[in-house]
Scaffold this motif. Structure first.
Motif, PDB file in Angstrom:
ATOM      1  N   SER A 101      12.875  11.282  -5.556  1.00 43.68           N
ATOM      2  CA  SER A 101      13.703  10.446  -4.699  1.00 43.68           C
ATOM      3  C   SER A 101      13.251  10.478  -3.256  1.00 43.68           C
ATOM      4  N   SER A 102      12.545  11.576  -2.865  1.00 42.09           N
ATOM      5  CA  SER A 102      12.102  11.688  -1.480  1.00 42.09           C
ATOM      6  C   SER A 102      10.697  11.142  -1.276  1.00 42.09           C
ATOM      7  N   THR A 103      10.034  10.731  -2.364  1.00 44.63           N
ATOM      8  CA  THR A 103       8.677  10.206  -2.274  1.00 44.63           C
ATOM      9  C   THR A 103       8.710   8.747  -1.833  1.00 44.63           C
ATOM     10  N   PRO A 104       7.919   8.378  -0.819  1.00 45.74           N
ATOM     11  CA  PRO A 104       7.894   6.967  -0.391  1.00 45.74           C
ATOM     12  C   PRO A 104       7.417   6.057  -1.515  1.00 45.74           C
ATOM     13  N   LYS A 105       7.867   4.828  -1.484  1.00 44.07           N
ATOM     14  CA  LYS A 105       7.437   3.864  -2.489  1.00 44.07           C
ATOM     15  C   LYS A 105       5.945   3.591  -2.342  1.00 44.07           C
ATOM     16  N   LYS A 106       5.340   3.159  -3.447  1.00 45.42           N
ATOM     17  CA  LYS A 106       3.877   3.055  -3.483  1.00 45.42           C
ATOM     18  C   LYS A 106       3.322   2.062  -2.465  1.00 45.42           C
ATOM     19  N   TRP A 107       4.085   1.011  -2.162  1.00 47.18           N
ATOM     20  CA  TRP A 107       3.569   0.026  -1.206  1.00 47.18           C
ATOM     21  C   TRP A 107       3.674   0.543   0.228  1.00 47.18           C
ATOM     22  N   ILE A 108       4.594   1.462   0.468  1.00 43.57           N
ATOM     23  CA  ILE A 108       4.667   2.114   1.782  1.00 43.57           C
ATOM     24  C   ILE A 108       3.476   3.053   1.946  1.00 43.57           C
ATOM     25  N   LEU A 109       3.091   3.725   0.855  1.00 40.76           N
ATOM     26  CA  LEU A 109       1.897   4.579   0.892  1.00 40.76           C
ATOM     27  C   LEU A 109       0.662   3.742   1.220  1.00 40.76           C
ATOM     28  N   LEU A 110       0.571   2.562   0.610  1.00 36.13           N
ATOM     29  CA  LEU A 110      -0.566   1.680   0.883  1.00 36.13           C
ATOM     30  C   LEU A 110      -0.559   1.218   2.332  1.00 36.13           C
ATOM     31  N   ARG A 111       0.616   0.897   2.872  1.00 33.29           N
ATOM     32  CA  ARG A 111       0.698   0.422   4.248  1.00 33.29           C
ATOM     33  C   ARG A 111       0.165   1.468   5.231  1.00 33.29           C
ATOM     34  N   ALA A 112       0.463   2.737   4.976  1.00 35.81           N
ATOM     35  CA  ALA A 112      -0.032   3.807   5.847  1.00 35.81           C
ATOM     36  C   ALA A 112      -1.549   3.844   5.847  1.00 35.81           C
ATOM     37  N   VAL A 113      -2.149   3.647   4.664  1.00 33.38           N
ATOM     38  CA  VAL A 113      -3.615   3.621   4.566  1.00 33.38           C
ATOM     39  C   VAL A 113      -4.169   2.397   5.291  1.00 33.38           C
ATOM     40  N   GLU A 114      -3.511   1.256   5.141  1.00 34.05           N
ATOM     41  CA  GLU A 114      -3.963   0.026   5.807  1.00 34.05           C
ATOM     42  C   GLU A 114      -3.931   0.187   7.330  1.00 34.05           C
ATOM     43  N   GLU A 115      -2.906   0.838   7.853  1.00 33.60           N
ATOM     44  CA  GLU A 115      -2.802   1.014   9.300  1.00 33.60           C
ATOM     45  C   GLU A 115      -3.828   2.004   9.822  1.00 33.60           C
ATOM     46  N   ASP A 174       1.439   7.518 -16.215  1.00 34.30           N
ATOM     47  CA  ASP A 174       1.339   6.112 -15.822  1.00 34.30           C
ATOM     48  C   ASP A 174       2.004   5.844 -14.475  1.00 34.30           C
ATOM     49  N   HIS A 175       2.579   6.879 -13.851  1.00 32.82           N
ATOM     50  CA  HIS A 175       3.142   6.733 -12.507  1.00 32.82           C
ATOM     51  C   HIS A 175       2.133   7.077 -11.425  1.00 32.82           C
ATOM     52  N   HIS A 176       0.938   7.541 -11.834  1.00 33.85           N
ATOM     53  CA  HIS A 176      -0.081   7.824 -10.804  1.00 33.85           C
ATOM     54  C   HIS A 176      -1.504   7.539 -11.274  1.00 33.85           C
ATOM     55  N   ILE A 177      -1.687   7.276 -12.574  1.00 32.90           N
ATOM     56  CA  ILE A 177      -3.041   7.022 -13.082  1.00 32.90           C
ATOM     57  C   ILE A 177      -3.205   5.537 -13.404  1.00 32.90           C
ATOM     58  N   CYS A 178      -4.250   4.946 -12.806  1.00 26.00           N
ATOM     59  CA  CYS A 178      -4.615   3.562 -13.131  1.00 26.00           C
ATOM     60  C   CYS A 178      -5.651   3.622 -14.252  1.00 26.00           C
ATOM     61  N   PHE A 179      -5.280   3.171 -15.459  1.00 27.86           N
ATOM     62  CA  PHE A 179      -6.213   3.188 -16.588  1.00 27.86           C
ATOM     63  C   PHE A 179      -6.733   1.786 -16.907  1.00 27.86           C
ATOM     64  N   LEU A 232      -3.960   8.119  -8.371  1.00 27.48           N
ATOM     65  CA  LEU A 232      -3.631   7.715  -7.001  1.00 27.48           C
ATOM     66  C   LEU A 232      -2.781   8.761  -6.279  1.00 27.48           C
ATOM     67  N   MET A 233      -2.651   9.948  -6.846  1.00 31.34           N
ATOM     68  CA  MET A 233      -1.829  10.996  -6.239  1.00 31.34           C
ATOM     69  C   MET A 233      -2.254  11.348  -4.802  1.00 31.34           C
ATOM     70  N   PRO A 234      -3.559  11.279  -4.458  1.00 30.52           N
ATOM     71  CA  PRO A 234      -3.927  11.580  -3.064  1.00 30.52           C
ATOM     72  C   PRO A 234      -3.209  10.705  -2.035  1.00 30.52           C
ATOM     73  N   LEU A 235      -2.843   9.474  -2.420  1.00 33.76           N
ATOM     74  CA  LEU A 235      -2.099   8.603  -1.499  1.00 33.76           C
ATOM     75  C   LEU A 235      -0.764   9.219  -1.132  1.00 33.76           C
ATOM     76  N   SER A 236      -0.122   9.860  -2.114  1.00 30.88           N
ATOM     77  CA  SER A 236       1.163  10.509  -1.861  1.00 30.88           C
ATOM     78  C   SER A 236       0.976  11.848  -1.159  1.00 30.88           C
ATOM     79  N   GLU A 237      -0.011  12.608  -1.616  1.00 28.38           N
ATOM     80  CA  GLU A 237      -0.258  13.941  -1.059  1.00 28.38           C
ATOM     81  C   GLU A 237      -0.690  13.884   0.406  1.00 28.38           C
ATOM     82  N   ARG A 238      -1.458  12.871   0.757  1.00 29.50           N
ATOM     83  CA  ARG A 238      -2.005  12.777   2.118  1.00 29.50           C
ATOM     84  C   ARG A 238      -1.246  11.783   2.992  1.00 29.50           C
TER      85      ARG A 238
END
Length: 338
Positions: free
Chosen positions: A9-23, A56-61, A119-125
């Motif tokens: 519940s405290s983990t940011p949504k995946k598109w917010i994680l992407l936005r941080a990388v984009e910025e 399937d919540h973090h692995i793109c197959f 894609l776990m590094p997106l959340s971890e970092r």
């Protein structure tokens, strides 16, 4: 089980994680195509969050062909940019023995286990990416302000100089630098050179004016003599009541000044804090303490609305010298809150 739920519940949504990388794309060295490939991979991951509770919540197959179709590029391009993402530590390979990506599902069709690209590094970092984006934004703002200062100083120098070959060469160098994307150190050096030139020209003009004043006949009317007007400008006095009413911020900083010398030192410290540059010190040879107090107080009252205090100071002094802005008007404007 409750701990896992709380963590999710405290983990940011995946598109917010992407936005941080984009910025943070520029300091990370990411190209737009690399981001498009990463975006497509995130779209293949189930759920709104990237978490380790289910594969399937973090692995793109998805296959490279499927990713290529979604990003409208070739399979070879996808392979190249996936390698880049792995090298940068944005994704991890979680491969099977045969190197294939696959997912095993239960009878309800839910993914039980999977191999592919995690894609776990997106959340971890994520905190790291946010900090890097903020640092980059600060650097961009600082560089923009520096460019503004150089542009304002160049305009000021152009007003002061008519036909001076040495200074014209400097102005040409500055103009050429501003047309490109110069290094910040180059801009700092150019700004320092311009400030020195402005200071020397201003001081020379002041000395000429003083010599001219000494030659003026005593019976001339002061109102007909602009040089005398400029000399009287340096003799303006401001009462304590006017100071408190118009510039409460500056007065609060100078409240414990022991004498005029101590007051001048405190004003210099404030000018340094505001980054007013060499123009502030050049004022000492041109204007009296009252004008310096009025100008500094005027800027202090508006500090949060001024993007480049150094350039703003140059603009104020230009208006004062041209007679477009009088010190009394500055006192009135500030006390009226305008």
């Amino acid at each position: 089980m409750s701990g896992t739920a709380g963590q999710g519940s405290s983990t940011p949504k995946k598109w917010i994680l992407l936005r941080a990388v984009e910025e943070a794309r520029e300091p990370l060295g990411l190209k737009s195509t690399t981001l498009n490939v990463l975006r497509a991979m995130i779209s293949f991951v189930g759920g709104d969050q990237i978490t380790a509770d289910q594969d399937d919540h973090h692995i793109c197959f998805a296959s490279n062909a499927a990713i290529a179709k979604r990003t409208h590029v070739s399979v070879q391009t996808v392979e190249r940019h996936i390698s880049t993402l792995v090298e940068l530590g944005l994704i991890r390979r979680v491969m099977s023995a045969n190197g294939k990506r696959w997912a095993r599902r239960d009878r309800q069709g839910r993914v039980v286990t999977a191999t592919g690209l995690s894609l776990m590094p997106l959340s971890e970092r994520h905190p790291e990416f946010i900090q890097e984006a903020q640092r980059h934004a600060d650097r961009v703002l600082e560089f923009t302000v520096l460019r503004d200062k150089v542009s304002a100083a160049l305009a000021r120098l152009r007003e002061l100089v008519a036909n001076d070959t040495a200074v014209s060469d400097l102005m040409t160098t500055v103009r050429n630098a501003l047309r490109r994307k110069p290094d910040a150190n180059v801009l700092c050096e150019l700004l320092a050179e311009i400030s020195v030139e402005i200071s020397e020209i201003t001081q020379t003009d002041t000395e000429k004016l003083r010599d001219s004043d000494n030659e003026i006949e005593g019976h001339k009317e002061d109102s007909l003599n602009p040089e005398v007007k400029k000399e009287k400008l340096s003799q303006i006095q401001v009462s304590p009541d006017q100071m408190e009413r118009s510039f409460p911020r500056l007065c609060s900083e100078l409240r414990f000044a022991k004498d005029q010398h101590h007051c001048d030192r405190l004003m210099d410290d404030i000018a340094e804090y505001l980054r007013l540059g060499q123009t502030w010190y050049a004022m000492k040879s041109t204007f009296g303490p009252a004008i310096r107090f009025i100008v500094l107080g005027y800027i202090c009252q508006r500090a949060e609305n001024i993007q480049s205090p150094g350039a703003y100071l140059i603009s104020l002094l230009t208006k004062i010298e041209k007679g477009e802005l009088s010190p009394s008007a500055m006192l009135t404007r500030t006390s009226n809150g305008s």
